[in-house]
Write a protein that holds these residues in place. Structure first.
Motif, mmCIF file in Angstrom:
data_model
loop_
_atom_site.group_PDB
_atom_site.id
_atom_site.type_symbol
_atom_site.label_atom_id
_atom_site.label_comp_id
_atom_site.label_asym_id
_atom_site.label_seq_id
_atom_site.Cartn_x
_atom_site.Cartn_y
_atom_site.Cartn_z
ATOM 1 N N ALA A 89 68.234 11.543 -58.474
ATOM 2 C CA ALA A 89 69.362 10.885 -59.146
ATOM 3 C C ALA A 89 70.686 11.449 -58.647
ATOM 4 C CB ALA A 89 69.248 11.066 -60.658
ATOM 5 N N ASN A 90 70.719 12.740 -58.425
ATOM 6 C CA ASN A 90 71.932 13.375 -57.910
ATOM 7 C C ASN A 90 72.256 12.848 -56.513
ATOM 8 O OD1 ASN A 90 74.073 15.128 -58.236
ATOM 9 N ND2 ASN A 90 72.991 16.889 -57.397
ATOM 10 N N GLY A 91 71.215 12.731 -55.683
ATOM 11 C CA GLY A 91 71.406 12.211 -54.330
ATOM 12 C C GLY A 91 71.835 10.757 -54.310
ATOM 13 N N SER A 92 71.486 10.027 -55.356
ATOM 14 C CA SER A 92 71.867 8.611 -55.441
ATOM 15 C C SER A 92 73.186 8.435 -56.194
ATOM 16 C CB SER A 92 70.777 7.813 -56.170
ATOM 17 O OG SER A 92 69.530 8.058 -55.606
ATOM 18 N N LEU A 93 73.864 9.531 -56.472
ATOM 19 C CA LEU A 93 75.143 9.531 -57.199
ATOM 20 C C LEU A 93 75.001 8.916 -58.591
ATOM 21 C CD1 LEU A 93 77.627 8.582 -54.323
ATOM 22 C CD2 LEU A 93 77.134 10.840 -55.239
ATOM 23 N N ASP A 94 73.788 8.986 -59.145
ATOM 24 C CA ASP A 94 73.551 8.494 -60.503
ATOM 25 C C ASP A 94 73.799 9.662 -61.472
ATOM 26 O OD1 ASP A 94 72.781 7.237 -62.785
ATOM 27 O OD2 ASP A 94 70.767 6.685 -62.100
ATOM 28 N N THR A 95 75.061 10.008 -61.642
ATOM 29 C CA THR A 95 75.420 11.188 -62.432
ATOM 30 C C THR A 95 74.983 11.079 -63.902
ATOM 31 O OG1 THR A 95 77.296 11.394 -60.954
ATOM 32 C CG2 THR A 95 77.305 12.812 -62.871
ATOM 33 N N PRO A 96 75.115 9.922 -64.551
ATOM 34 C CA PRO A 96 74.626 9.847 -65.935
ATOM 35 C C PRO A 96 73.140 10.205 -66.055
ATOM 36 C CG PRO A 96 76.027 7.973 -65.475
ATOM 37 C CD PRO A 96 75.824 8.682 -64.167
ATOM 38 N N ALA A 97 72.325 9.769 -65.073
ATOM 39 C CA ALA A 97 70.899 10.109 -65.117
ATOM 40 C C ALA A 97 70.695 11.611 -64.936
ATOM 41 C CB ALA A 97 70.136 9.331 -64.044
ATOM 42 N N VAL A 98 71.509 12.213 -64.062
ATOM 43 C CA VAL A 98 71.414 13.666 -63.845
ATOM 44 C C VAL A 98 71.662 14.402 -65.168
ATOM 45 C CG1 VAL A 98 72.477 15.651 -62.685
ATOM 46 C CG2 VAL A 98 72.124 13.521 -61.429
ATOM 47 N N TRP A 99 72.695 13.966 -65.868
ATOM 48 C CA TRP A 99 73.033 14.617 -67.135
ATOM 49 C C TRP A 99 72.036 14.254 -68.230
ATOM 50 C CZ3 TRP A 99 77.701 17.502 -68.498
ATOM 51 C CH2 TRP A 99 78.412 17.922 -67.375
ATOM 52 N N GLY A 100 71.514 13.057 -68.163
ATOM 53 C CA GLY A 100 70.491 12.647 -69.129
ATOM 54 C C GLY A 100 69.263 13.539 -69.022
ATOM 55 N N VAL A 101 68.834 13.808 -67.769
ATOM 56 C CA VAL A 101 67.685 14.698 -67.553
ATOM 57 C C VAL A 101 68.034 16.119 -68.019
ATOM 58 C CG1 VAL A 101 66.159 15.694 -65.823
ATOM 59 C CG2 VAL A 101 66.815 13.310 -65.640
ATOM 60 N N THR A 102 69.279 16.508 -67.779
ATOM 61 C CA THR A 102 69.704 17.845 -68.226
ATOM 62 C C THR A 102 69.588 17.951 -69.754
ATOM 63 O OG1 THR A 102 71.233 17.937 -66.378
ATOM 64 C CG2 THR A 102 71.584 19.541 -68.130
ATOM 65 N N LEU A 103 69.978 16.895 -70.438
ATOM 66 C CA LEU A 103 69.838 16.883 -71.902
ATOM 67 C C LEU A 103 68.379 17.034 -72.311
ATOM 68 C CD1 LEU A 103 72.258 14.070 -73.170
ATOM 69 C CD2 LEU A 103 72.472 16.539 -73.505
ATOM 70 N N LEU A 104 67.519 16.336 -71.567
ATOM 71 C CA LEU A 104 66.090 16.404 -71.880
ATOM 72 C C LEU A 104 65.550 17.820 -71.667
ATOM 73 C CD1 LEU A 104 63.537 14.903 -72.701
ATOM 74 C CD2 LEU A 104 63.264 14.150 -70.345
ATOM 75 N N MET A 105 65.946 18.426 -70.554
ATOM 76 C CA MET A 105 65.513 19.810 -70.270
ATOM 77 C C MET A 105 66.017 20.753 -71.370
ATOM 78 S SD MET A 105 66.463 19.949 -66.251
ATOM 79 C CE MET A 105 65.506 19.146 -64.968
ATOM 80 N N THR A 106 67.262 20.538 -71.778
ATOM 81 C CA THR A 106 67.838 21.373 -72.841
ATOM 82 C C THR A 106 67.064 21.182 -74.138
ATOM 83 O OG1 THR A 106 69.969 20.996 -71.784
ATOM 84 C CG2 THR A 106 70.012 21.970 -73.982
ATOM 85 N N ALA A 107 66.715 19.939 -74.415
ATOM 86 C CA ALA A 107 65.974 19.643 -75.650
ATOM 87 C C ALA A 107 64.618 20.341 -75.641
ATOM 88 C CB ALA A 107 65.804 18.136 -75.803
ATOM 89 N N ILE A 108 63.979 20.389 -74.460
ATOM 90 C CA ILE A 108 62.681 21.090 -74.357
ATOM 91 C C ILE A 108 62.873 22.568 -74.703
ATOM 92 C CG2 ILE A 108 60.864 21.840 -72.751
ATOM 93 C CD1 ILE A 108 61.287 19.145 -71.279
ATOM 94 N N GLY A 109 63.932 23.162 -74.142
ATOM 95 C CA GLY A 109 64.220 24.577 -74.413
ATOM 96 C C GLY A 109 64.495 24.824 -75.887
#
Lengths: 346, 261
Positions: free
Chosen positions: B211-231
């Motif tokens: 997603a980062n390579g495709s400049l899909d920044t919202p998806a990058v941050w969305g996944v980050t939220l998911l990772m944070t939620a797991i933690g």
């Protein structure tokens, strides 16, 4: 009192004349610069250009930049170029889009996604003109279409690999179900350790790495010869607003790059030496840098020997490939991705 | 009841405030979406990609949990061994500190070469991160038992083993959970690093990189939220186990709260 007023009037006239003279001097300088062309005549104050590289650290693909710097081509063009590095490879385009850099090197896929996302970035010249991406095996192992089936293949999970690999698999009569694709961070040690059977990369990086580590040639299955489109991997690009405001500086930059690239192609050993002198802490061996640059040189000129020139076809083919794997909804008009207007006149 | 509601409501308000500040920063500084999206855009991207991300998140949770358990057990064992004699502690403790001074990213690639592309290197990376706070906390708990209590137990004829089981070990329970909670917050980071270095097929980290390579920044941050939620989820689970395992701590808190009320 009258004398005082007269003196004040004369002083005011003198100041006005002085200001007018200074203004006249500025405009005459502008006229001269415009008349003679910024590419050939250096203005008194060089134009500052911030150039961003596509990787987070120095690498030998910076050679044209270094040569233009060291051999005075930028200075002759009236440019003061500073090279910066993005925090991660995917941010190379963002750095350009935000205006943190004016010009830069990015991958062609970056440009397609930037255009798709409406980012103010446009390609202004090919770095390479041909596709040097492919599949590699460690020395001695076969790199053929027949050898792909059932193999574990490493990739970086990047859009380029995702777009190109299906073409090669299709050429081999296979699908992604016939191979095991693993996403890795650095493929060379895994390939040499036999943990992956094949590695996807560009020839200049993987071949140079294998040669540096083993002294032997890896097996190479070049994608462009096996079903994939022959499109460039890297391009020079710029922030559109900056380029609109600085068209002469942009053209001067590309003129200097064209000269430097040709010199570096003609003098590869000296070019690598210049790079290593400019970046003594580049972290790679001279053998690696030389192998990488000599490999890259083969993909820089097009079939006619021309440098930098882009075509509609290269952008359409890449757009189609990315659309084919679902990473792009629609392919734009080629003109949305690139322009050749800043390239030196042939 | 009011305490329970408060215990849930306050953290929710706290998280909501973080989202509010995030949103305000995006609006006030007019941050472009390709640089950083608003919370709403990130959550929308998470929702849009949920079908793909849900199974990947399960993989990451599995790596995190397995690695956490291995790391916690290793940490406890090391602490108990170190608590036996000063010589053992002197031998092992410097190694523990050295292990944490080594950047995890540096050992990640060799681990893949040694252990392959499956779940094993991820488990090792998570365990590598988790065992240290657990070992240090438990060791502190075992070493800092009330001297009078120990002397009393010995005077009453308590063997070394019985003193350890009945006095030292219970004293280490609270510090153990402190270490486990620290480890829980970092555990998911180890799993993500492992996924980044090498994975068979797709992974949360791999999706984020694409997603980062495709400049899909919202998806990058969305996944980050998911990772944070797991933690956060894993941390809360450890807190829940702590409440069950150390009821005396909760009870005393209740009494205090009641007496204040």
């Amino acid at each position: 009192m009258t004398r005082t007023r007269l003196t004040a009037l004369l002083l005011a006239l003198a100041v006005a004349a002085l200001v007018a003279a200074c203004g006249g001097s500025d405009s005459s300088t502008e006229t001269t610069a415009a008349d003679t062309g910024a590419a050939t005549t250096a203005p008194a104050e060089p134009t500052k250009v911030t150039f961003s590289y596509f990787w987070t650290a120095t690498e030998y693909p910076l050679i044209p930049l270094v040569v233009a710097q060291e051999q005075g081509m930028f200075e002759k063009a009236g440019l003061d170029v500073e090279v910066i590095f993005p925090p991660d490879p995917a941010s190379a385009t963002k750095v350009l889009a935000t205006g943190d850099s004016n010009l830069g090197l990015i991958t062609t896929t970056d440009q397609v996604f930037a255009t798709d996302g409406g980012l103010p970035v446009k390609s202004i010249g090919n770095y390479t003109t041909s596709n040097n991406w492919g599949l590699f095996t460690k020395p001695g192992d076969p790199a053929t279409l027949e050898a792909i089936k059932g193999k574990r293949i490493s990739g970086y999970g990047d859009s380029w690999t995702n777009a190109m690999l299906p073409f090669v698999l299709e050429e081999a009569g296979l699908t992604d179900k016939d191979v095991e694709v693993v996403t890795v961070d650095w493929d060379l040690p895994l390939l040499l350790a036999g943990k992956v059977d094949m590695s996807t990369n560009t020839t200049n990086y993987l071949r140079a790495g294998v040669l540096d580590e083993t002294g032997k040639e890896p097996g190479v299955l070049l994608a462009r010869d096996n079903g994939a489109p022959d499109v460039p991997v890297w391009v020079y690009a710029g922030n559109t607003q900056w380029m609109d405001e600085n068209p002469e500086a942009t053209a001067a930059f590309m003129q200097a790059i064209a000269e430097a690239t040709q010199w570096a192609i003609d003098n590869p050993a000296e070019a690598v030496a210049a790079y290593e002198q400019a970046y003594p802490d580049n972290g790679a061996s001279t053998k690696y840098n030389q192998a990488g640059w000599e490999d890259l040189v083969a993909y820089i000129p097009n079939a006619d020997g021309d440098l930098l020139i882009q075509t509609d076809d290269q952008w359409t083919q890449l757009g189609d490939a990315l659309q084919g794997i679902g990473e792009l909804d629609a392919v734009a008009e080629p003109g949305a991705y690139y322009t050749n207007e800043y390239l030196p006149q042939r | 009841m009011r305490t329970v509601v408060r215990a849930i409501a306050i953290p929710i308000v706290s998280i909501a405030l973080v989202f509010l500040v995030w949103d305000l920063i995006i609006r006030i500084f007019d941050v472009q979406p390709f640089v950083a999206p608003s919370p709403g855009e990130a959550i929308a991207a998470l929702r849009d990609n949920w079908d793909v991300l849900a199974p990947l998140a399960l993989d990451t949770i599995r790596e995190t949990v397995y690695g956490f358990v291995v790391g916690a057990v290793l940490g406890i064992v090391l602490a108990v061994v170190m608590a036996q004699t000063r010589v053992l502690q002197g031998l092992i403790y410097p190694v523990l500190i050295t292990s944490q001074a080594v950047p995890v990213i540096a050992i990640a690639a060799p681990l893949v070469i040694l252990l392959g592309f499956g779940i094993l290197p991820k488990i090792v990376l998570v365990a590598w991160i988790v065992f240290f706070p657990v070992a240090v906390s438990v060791l502190d708990g075992l070493a800092n038992v009330d001297r009078d209590l120990l002397n009393l137990a010995r005077a009453m004829g308590g063997s070394r083993w019985r003193v350890f089981v009945h006095i030292r070990l219970p004293a280490a329970v609270s510090p153990l959970f402190t270490g486990l909670k620290i480890g829980a917050t970092y555990a998911v980071t180890g799993a993500i690093i492992g996924e980044l270095v090498a994975s068979t097929g797709q992974s949360l980290a791999g999706f984020q990189r694409t997603a980062n390579g495709s400049l899909d920044t919202p998806a990058v941050w969305g996944v980050t939220l998911l990772m944070t939620a797991i933690g956060i989820g894993w941390f809360l689970l450890v807190v829940g186990v702590e409440r069950l395992a150390t009821p005396w701590r909760t009870r005393s808190t209740r009494r205090r709260l009641r007496s204040r009320a």
